[in-house]
Design a protein around this motif. Structure first.
Motif, PDB file in Angstrom:
ATOM      1  N   ASP A 231     -31.019 -16.308 -16.237  1.00 24.05           N
ATOM      2  CA  ASP A 231     -29.454 -16.839 -16.608  1.00 24.05           C
ATOM      3  C   ASP A 231     -28.692 -17.634 -15.278  1.00 24.05           C
ATOM      4  OD1 ASP A 231     -28.979 -14.547 -19.226  1.00 24.05           O
ATOM      5  OD2 ASP A 231     -29.702 -16.550 -19.507  1.00 24.05           O
ATOM      6  N   SER A 232     -27.942 -18.655 -15.469  1.00 22.37           N
ATOM      7  CA  SER A 232     -27.133 -19.056 -14.441  1.00 22.37           C
ATOM      8  C   SER A 232     -25.713 -19.375 -15.074  1.00 22.37           C
ATOM      9  CB  SER A 232     -27.729 -20.325 -13.712  1.00 22.37           C
ATOM     10  OG  SER A 232     -27.857 -21.289 -14.516  1.00 22.37           O
ATOM     11  N   ASP A 233     -24.799 -19.727 -14.132  1.00 21.47           N
ATOM     12  CA  ASP A 233     -23.661 -20.369 -14.936  1.00 21.47           C
ATOM     13  C   ASP A 233     -23.740 -21.466 -15.525  1.00 21.47           C
ATOM     14  OD1 ASP A 233     -22.419 -18.260 -13.591  1.00 21.47           O
ATOM     15  OD2 ASP A 233     -21.553 -19.400 -11.786  1.00 21.47           O
ATOM     16  N   TYR A 234     -24.982 -22.472 -15.641  1.00 24.37           N
ATOM     17  CA  TYR A 234     -25.209 -23.592 -16.191  1.00 24.37           C
ATOM     18  C   TYR A 234     -26.208 -23.788 -17.160  1.00 24.37           C
ATOM     19  CZ  TYR A 234     -22.536 -24.598 -11.741  1.00 24.37           C
ATOM     20  OH  TYR A 234     -21.615 -24.571 -10.836  1.00 24.37           O
ATOM     21  N   GLY A 235     -26.919 -22.457 -17.595  1.00 22.47           N
ATOM     22  CA  GLY A 235     -27.998 -22.407 -18.536  1.00 22.47           C
ATOM     23  C   GLY A 235     -29.033 -21.650 -17.835  1.00 22.47           C
ATOM     24  N   LEU A 236     -30.123 -21.639 -18.560  1.00 23.56           N
ATOM     25  CA  LEU A 236     -31.326 -21.020 -18.427  1.00 23.56           C
ATOM     26  C   LEU A 236     -32.242 -21.888 -17.202  1.00 23.56           C
ATOM     27  CD1 LEU A 236     -33.045 -18.529 -19.208  1.00 23.56           C
ATOM     28  CD2 LEU A 236     -34.395 -20.120 -20.540  1.00 23.56           C
ATOM     29  N   LEU A 237     -32.358 -21.061 -15.984  1.00 23.91           N
ATOM     30  CA  LEU A 237     -33.080 -21.693 -14.950  1.00 23.91           C
ATOM     31  C   LEU A 237     -34.663 -21.257 -15.318  1.00 23.91           C
ATOM     32  CD1 LEU A 237     -32.982 -23.411 -12.322  1.00 23.91           C
ATOM     33  CD2 LEU A 237     -32.777 -21.130 -11.021  1.00 23.91           C
ATOM     34  N   LEU A 238     -35.174 -22.066 -15.309  1.00 21.76           N
ATOM     35  CA  LEU A 238     -36.899 -21.821 -15.438  1.00 21.76           C
ATOM     36  C   LEU A 238     -37.556 -22.203 -14.023  1.00 21.76           C
ATOM     37  CD1 LEU A 238     -36.831 -23.369 -19.209  1.00 21.76           C
ATOM     38  CD2 LEU A 238     -37.364 -20.587 -18.489  1.00 21.76           C
ATOM     39  N   THR A 239     -38.147 -21.101 -13.598  1.00 16.08           N
ATOM     40  CA  THR A 239     -39.000 -21.538 -12.226  1.00 16.08           C
ATOM     41  C   THR A 239     -40.542 -21.282 -12.583  1.00 16.08           C
ATOM     42  OG1 THR A 239     -37.013 -20.909 -11.177  1.00 16.08           O
ATOM     43  CG2 THR A 239     -38.896 -21.207  -9.861  1.00 16.08           C
ATOM     44  N   PRO A 240     -41.268 -22.399 -12.480  1.00 18.54           N
ATOM     45  CA  PRO A 240     -42.542 -22.357 -12.674  1.00 18.54           C
ATOM     46  C   PRO A 240     -43.281 -21.725 -11.332  1.00 18.54           C
ATOM     47  CG  PRO A 240     -42.116 -24.553 -12.476  1.00 18.54           C
ATOM     48  CD  PRO A 240     -40.780 -23.757 -12.376  1.00 18.54           C
ATOM     49  N   ASP A 241     -44.246 -21.332 -11.500  1.00 20.05           N
ATOM     50  CA  ASP A 241     -45.293 -20.937 -10.175  1.00 20.05           C
ATOM     51  C   ASP A 241     -46.729 -21.214 -10.880  1.00 20.05           C
ATOM     52  OD1 ASP A 241     -46.559 -20.426  -8.008  1.00 20.05           O
ATOM     53  OD2 ASP A 241     -45.866 -17.934  -7.986  1.00 20.05           O
ATOM     54  N   LEU A 242     -47.039 -22.540 -11.002  1.00 24.12           N
ATOM     55  CA  LEU A 242     -48.191 -22.938 -11.924  1.00 24.12           C
ATOM     56  C   LEU A 242     -49.185 -23.728 -11.069  1.00 24.12           C
ATOM     57  CD1 LEU A 242     -46.344 -24.000 -15.137  1.00 24.12           C
ATOM     58  CD2 LEU A 242     -47.388 -21.489 -14.542  1.00 24.12           C
ATOM     59  N   SER A 243     -50.402 -23.367 -11.237  1.00 18.81           N
ATOM     60  CA  SER A 243     -51.585 -24.301 -10.681  1.00 18.81           C
ATOM     61  C   SER A 243     -52.624 -24.662 -11.793  1.00 18.81           C
ATOM     62  CB  SER A 243     -52.170 -23.392  -9.455  1.00 18.81           C
ATOM     63  OG  SER A 243     -52.846 -22.324  -9.970  1.00 18.81           O
ATOM     64  N   GLY A 244     -53.380 -25.569 -11.419  1.00 22.74           N
ATOM     65  CA  GLY A 244     -54.488 -26.069 -12.281  1.00 22.74           C
ATOM     66  C   GLY A 244     -54.120 -27.080 -13.336  1.00 22.74           C
ATOM     67  N   LEU A 245     -52.887 -27.618 -13.229  1.00 19.81           N
ATOM     68  CA  LEU A 245     -52.661 -28.471 -14.200  1.00 19.81           C
ATOM     69  C   LEU A 245     -52.915 -29.827 -13.751  1.00 19.81           C
ATOM     70  CD1 LEU A 245     -49.015 -26.993 -15.143  1.00 19.81           C
ATOM     71  CD2 LEU A 245     -51.081 -27.034 -16.664  1.00 19.81           C
ATOM     72  N   LYS A 246     -52.667 -30.670 -14.602  1.00 21.94           N
ATOM     73  CA  LYS A 246     -53.037 -32.131 -14.253  1.00 21.94           C
ATOM     74  C   LYS A 246     -51.632 -32.822 -13.691  1.00 21.94           C
ATOM     75  CE  LYS A 246     -54.186 -36.479 -16.616  1.00 21.94           C
ATOM     76  NZ  LYS A 246     -54.482 -37.326 -18.092  1.00 21.94           N
ATOM     77  N   ALA A 247     -51.852 -33.634 -12.676  1.00 19.04           N
ATOM     78  CA  ALA A 247     -50.675 -34.057 -12.086  1.00 19.04           C
ATOM     79  C   ALA A 247     -49.734 -34.993 -12.934  1.00 19.04           C
ATOM     80  CB  ALA A 247     -51.139 -34.944 -10.643  1.00 19.04           C
ATOM     81  N   GLY A 248     -48.511 -34.938 -12.793  1.00 21.65           N
ATOM     82  CA  GLY A 248     -47.536 -35.896 -13.467  1.00 21.65           C
ATOM     83  C   GLY A 248     -46.435 -35.159 -14.492  1.00 21.65           C
ATOM     84  N   LEU A 249     -45.941 -35.718 -15.155  1.00 24.09           N
ATOM     85  CA  LEU A 249     -44.841 -35.029 -16.173  1.00 24.09           C
ATOM     86  C   LEU A 249     -45.651 -34.282 -17.483  1.00 24.09           C
ATOM     87  CD1 LEU A 249     -41.856 -37.478 -16.144  1.00 24.09           C
ATOM     88  CD2 LEU A 249     -42.052 -35.160 -15.053  1.00 24.09           C
ATOM     89  N   HIS A 250     -45.080 -33.296 -17.764  1.00 26.37           N
ATOM     90  CA  HIS A 250     -45.619 -32.309 -18.943  1.00 26.37           C
ATOM     91  C   HIS A 250     -44.409 -31.966 -19.917  1.00 26.37           C
ATOM     92  CE1 HIS A 250     -49.940 -32.158 -17.513  1.00 26.37           C
ATOM     93  NE2 HIS A 250     -49.205 -32.153 -16.370  1.00 26.37           N
ATOM     94  N   GLY A 251     -44.656 -32.145 -21.256  1.00 24.18           N
ATOM     95  CA  GLY A 251     -43.795 -31.756 -22.156  1.00 24.18           C
ATOM     96  C   GLY A 251     -43.622 -30.219 -22.074  1.00 24.18           C
ATOM     97  N   PHE A 252     -42.406 -29.598 -21.979  1.00 26.99           N
ATOM     98  CA  PHE A 252     -42.238 -28.109 -21.986  1.00 26.99           C
ATOM     99  C   PHE A 252     -41.262 -27.744 -23.117  1.00 26.99           C
ATOM    100  CE2 PHE A 252     -40.298 -24.994 -18.707  1.00 26.99           C
ATOM    101  CZ  PHE A 252     -41.248 -23.842 -19.040  1.00 26.99           C
TER     102      PHE A 252
END
Length: 177
Positions: free
Chosen positions: A48-69
């Motif tokens: 939680d933050s003052d501005y909403g939910l902060l989601l911090t990924p630490d991910l690997s092995g995905l295809k480069a680019g934008l991904h729906g989340f």
């Protein structure tokens, strides 16, 4: 002296309990395919933050680019089957939509699914570590649901279907505390 010791102990316990209440939520993310849940690709930490939910990924092995989340309704990453067609991560159900808006409007609109999150950016090395902010969510909304990463990007509209994210490629169940 004993009274001051008890006051100090009470204050210390209150501080400790406050710290426990503010613990971050860490979600293990795994690949999903028609064969079921696969190997871990890392974690997403929610805070939680003052501005909403902060989601911090630490991910690997995905295809480069934008991904729906998205935050999905059910706490499962298993496959589902409909009309003989297997859907990877399908048991997670649709986007979390407690107000039953029935529309995909992205994370910044009050008109759509509450589970619409900002798209994840994956770098050329296949890693995602850029935080995203979901202004309409808090950590307390996560329990009993699943985080889902889609193959493609997200235009935050209903057309093409659910913003065009395509297949589900990774999923993580958010367990209750």
């Amino acid at each position: 002296m004993q009274r001051n010791g008890l006051i100090g102990l009470g204050a210390g316990l209150a501080l400790a309990m406050t710290g426990l209440a503010q613990a971050d939520t860490t979600v293990e993310m795994n690949t999903v395919s028609a064969d079921g849940v696969g190997s871990s690709i890392g974690t997403v930490t929610a805070k939680d933050s003052d501005y909403g939910l902060l989601l911090t990924p630490d991910l690997s092995g995905l295809k480069a680019g934008l991904h729906g989340f998205h935050l999905h309704t059910n706490p499962s990453c298993d496959t589902s089957e409909s009309d003989g067609k297997v859907t990877p991560g399908g048991a997670a159900g649709g986007h979390f939509d407690p107000d039953e808006s029935g529309t995909h409007q992205g994370p910044y609109s009050d008109e759509g699914h509450l589970g619409d999150l900002p798209a994840l950016t994956v770098n050329e090395d296949g890693n995602a570590n850029t935080p995203v902010l979901a202004p309409r969510l808090s950590e307390s909304d996560l329990t009993g649901h699943a985080l889902m990463i889609h193959e493609g990007g997200d235009n935050y509209a209903d057309e093409p279907k659910l913003g065009g994210g395509g297949s589900r490629v990774a999923c993580g169940v958010i367990k209750g505390s």
